[in-house]
Design a protein around this motif. Structure first.
Motif, short mmCIF file in Angstrom:
data_model
loop_
_atom_site.label_atom_id
_atom_site.label_comp_id
_atom_site.label_asym_id
_atom_site.label_seq_id
_atom_site.Cartn_x
_atom_site.Cartn_y
_atom_site.Cartn_z
N GLY A 410 -5.05 -40.78 31.15
CA GLY A 410 -5.12 -41.40 32.39
C GLY A 410 -6.43 -42.34 32.74
O GLY A 410 -6.77 -42.45 33.68
N ALA A 411 -6.48 -43.37 31.46
CA ALA A 411 -7.50 -44.22 31.63
C ALA A 411 -6.96 -45.66 31.77
O ALA A 411 -5.69 -45.69 31.59
N ASP A 412 -7.80 -46.56 32.03
CA ASP A 412 -7.34 -48.01 32.12
C ASP A 412 -7.38 -48.49 30.84
O ASP A 412 -6.47 -49.44 30.42
N ILE A 413 -8.28 -48.08 29.91
CA ILE A 413 -8.28 -48.51 28.47
C ILE A 413 -8.20 -47.49 27.54
O ILE A 413 -8.90 -46.29 27.55
N GLY A 414 -7.48 -47.52 26.31
CA GLY A 414 -7.57 -46.66 25.48
C GLY A 414 -8.05 -47.47 24.00
O GLY A 414 -7.55 -48.65 23.90
N GLN A 415 -8.57 -46.77 23.30
CA GLN A 415 -9.29 -47.22 22.06
C GLN A 415 -9.03 -46.44 20.85
O GLN A 415 -9.16 -44.88 21.03
N ILE A 416 -8.63 -46.82 19.46
CA ILE A 416 -9.04 -46.09 18.47
C ILE A 416 -9.83 -47.11 17.53
O ILE A 416 -9.65 -48.28 17.47
N ARG A 417 -10.65 -46.25 16.93
CA ARG A 417 -11.45 -46.98 15.75
C ARG A 417 -10.61 -47.96 14.81
O ARG A 417 -9.70 -47.38 14.56
N GLY A 418 -11.20 -48.96 14.35
CA GLY A 418 -10.69 -49.65 13.37
C GLY A 418 -10.56 -49.27 11.91
O GLY A 418 -10.98 -50.02 11.01
N PHE A 419 -9.94 -48.14 11.74
CA PHE A 419 -9.87 -47.50 10.54
C PHE A 419 -8.98 -48.35 9.54
O PHE A 419 -7.99 -48.93 9.91
N ARG A 420 -9.60 -48.47 8.28
CA ARG A 420 -8.79 -49.18 7.24
C ARG A 420 -7.60 -48.23 6.69
O ARG A 420 -6.71 -48.51 6.31
N TYR A 421 -7.88 -46.78 6.80
CA TYR A 421 -6.98 -45.98 6.25
C TYR A 421 -5.84 -45.51 7.40
O TYR A 421 -5.93 -46.13 8.42
#
Length: 603
Positions: A410-421
């Motif tokens: 229920g957030a304004d922004i979602g993020q996932i780290r920039g993994f190469r795998y």
């Protein structure tokens, strides 16, 4: 080889045997002329024995696998250089390795890291599932990747401190602050020596140059990583001038960009087998020092082969073959059976059993071959730098996951780290094991409040860590993936000015609105109870709200995505990042994913 040398020595012994035996039988001393002839024959034979090996051409084959990332079985390949068929699979890879060994008996097999992380099977066995299969491959040398330390120091030493796979790492030490009695001591030997076909091969290792930022420093407590390759000159000198190796091979998980620079800077390395960046080198990079540098992609989809010919201890010829592990390669039955055995406890059937997550304590109660959702489009992050949505900037898989985190938190922004795998998922059914290839490190998902300036700083930090013209300033990985955000990216701008025109989705209005630096926004990303003030790499002093289950239970990140897929399909909006200028053109003759010399500041 040995037979030829043996025949030369036999001829020399035959030449002197009769006179010697005659003397022993009492025939008296040899006449002076006979002695002179015998000595001449002896000297000529001795010289021939010394010269013959110098003239003889010897062969040596080096094979490279790397960045397996827990992939035991084939997966789809959706990038432009494929046709959508499945690639990889360790049973297929072994077939290709065995075939090369059959025709090239003087072969060494190397594994260049990031092996025991990247799947459910790897996570829940702390790498044992991969080890149990790869122990059958007869690996001759191994440089661990940063993700191979993800289960902690004790587990790493348990697996590799016994010499398994010939592990080498000159730059990874016991942290003297935690282990003062081991100050200056490396976890693994810096190098090893192998003798093959009369060739003395020096195998030098550089492991990861960084800890695992996504989890936090707690996961690699007691380990210290050196990050600049300063160990190389001393060991190159030792191996060349003291050990006097014929061939010097560097196994390095520093990534292709940095490894090319090492080859340019330090003379004396014949071959660098590189991993970490998941780049592919159908054509090897050759540095000004003559060092050949290659990298073999990811997930077991490629295998590199270098054929060397030596004469008089010098390399006189080098040939490189880049193998694709696809459906044309039949799996080896014995390895396929071993893979089936280690996966049996994870798949639907009578042998399935629950498994406990070593990071968050959740229990896997669902077989990983269970279909948990649908992908309307292909999910991956692997496009080359010259293609639409280059992987270094954005990918459908990271867009999808960021959407799931934002929605469920229920957030304004979602993020996932920039993994190469990661992996590739074709349009159609999504299995639970697909999600574990994306989220294999046991995070929870949590929400915090941050201001707009923090959002801006976060975006700039990610861009700087991916495109800095100083490649040794990279933070490891690509631009983070975001949901609820759109922005323009000028990779050629100075640090702090690359990200422009940031807009945030307003859930009330249903519109994207300009970021307010002083405004407050909710933000969702990876969270670990062991590192409680960090969410997605953002430090907070405020409340942290982990996403919980219906009964308040802890949820693994994969379970959060499964819940999202109960009401959504995977159909993420693309092009959330607008590149104002194309990424730099490739510089080493192969397509690139991440610009291998960084991006110069042009304005």
């Amino acid at each position: 080889m040995r037979r030829k040398i043996h025949l030369v020595l036999a001829s020399w012994l035959a030449a002197v045997a009769l006179p010697a035996s005659a003397s022993a039988a009492g025939a008296g001393p040899l006449p002076a002329i006979a002695l002179a002839k015998a000595e001449a024959r002896s000297g000529a034979a001795d010289k021939a024995a010394a010269v013959a090996p110098q003239r003889m051409v010897k062969s040596l084959t080096l094979l490279q696998m790397g960045d397996i990332h827990g992939h035991l079985v084939p997966r789809a390949h959706l990038r432009s250089d494929g046709n959508g068929e499945k690639r990889g699979g360790l049973a297929r890879m072994y077939t290709r390795i065995a075939g090369i060994r059959a025709t090239h008996p003087n072969t060494l097999l190397f594994n260049t890291g990031d092996t025991i992380q990247g799947s459910a099977e790897a996570l829940y066995t702390k790498g044992q599932a991969l080890v149990d299969v790869l122990d059958h491959f007869r690996i001759d040398g191994y440089a661990p990747g940063n993700w191979d330390y993800v289960y902690g120091l004790e587990r790493f030493v348990e697996l590799f401190g016994n010499g398994r796979w010939g592990g080498v790492a000159a730059n990874v030490y016991y942290d003297e602050a935690v282990h003062p009695e081991k100050a200056g001591q490396t976890l693994l030997p810096p190098y090893r020596i192998k003798y093959v076909n009369g060739i003395k091969v020096g195998i030098l290792g550089l492991s990861s140059e960084r800890a695992i930022n996504a989890l936090g420093p707690w996961v690699t407590k007691g380990i210290k990583f050196a990050d600049d390759g300063a160990e190389l000159p001393g060991y190159i000198d030792l191996l060349r001038n003291k050990e006097k190796v014929d061939v010097l091979v560097l196994l390095s998980e520093f990534g292709l960009a940095k490894n090319v620079q090492f080859g340019e800077k330090y003379a004396g390395i014949d071959v660098i087998l590189s991993s970490d960046m998941h780049e592919e080198t159908p054509e090897p990079v050759v540095t000004r020092n003559g060092t050949l540098v290659v990298e073999a992609g990811q997930d077991g989809t490629r295998l590199g082969q270098i054929d060397l010919k030596l004469q008089g201890g010098k390399i006189i010829d080098r040939q490189f073959t880049f193998h694709t592990i696809d459906s044309t390669v039949e799996p080896t039955p014995q390895i396929r059976a071993r893979i089936k055995s280690v996966r049996m406890a994870f798949l639907d059937g009578p042998f399935f059993r629950p498994h406990r997550n070593p990071f968050n304590g959740t229990v896997l109660k669902t077989p990983i071959d269970t279909v948990v959702g649908t992908a309307d489009i292909g999910l991956h992050r692997s496009n080359f730098s010259n293609e639409d949505m280059p992987a270094a900037v954005e990918g459908t898989s990271s867009d999808f996951l960021a959407d799931a985190f934002r929605d469920q938190a229920g957030a304004d922004i979602g993020q996932i780290r920039g993994f190469r795998y990661g992996t590739h998922v074709a349009p159609g059914p999504i299995k639970l094991e697909d999600l574990y290839h994306y989220i294999p490190i046991g995070p929870q998902i949590a929400k915090i409040s941050i201001n707009g300036q923090t959002v801006k700083n976060m975006l700039e930090g990610s861009a700087n860590g991916s495109f800095n013209p100083d490649i040794f300033a990279w933070t490891g990985g690509w631009l983070n993936g975001y949901s609820g955000l759109k922005f323009d990216l000028d990779v050629y701008a100075a640090a702090g000015q690359r990200v422009q025109n940031i807009r945030v989705f307003n859930r009330q209005s249903g519109q994207y609105e300009p970021l307010n630096p002083e405004g407050s926004y909710t933000f969702a990303g990876y969270w670990y109870a062991q590192n409680p003030t960090d969410v997605g790499g953002v430090r907070t002093s405020g409340p942290v709200l982990p996403v919980k289950g219906a009964k308040g239970e802890v949820l693994d990140g994969t379970a959060v995505v499964v819940n999202y897929l109960k009401t959504h399909t995977a159909n993420p909006e693309p092009h959330r990042v607008r590149l104002l200028s194309p990424l730099p053109a490739p510089v080493y003759g192969n397509p690139e994913i991440q610009p291998l010399q960084g991006v110069p500041t042009a304005h």
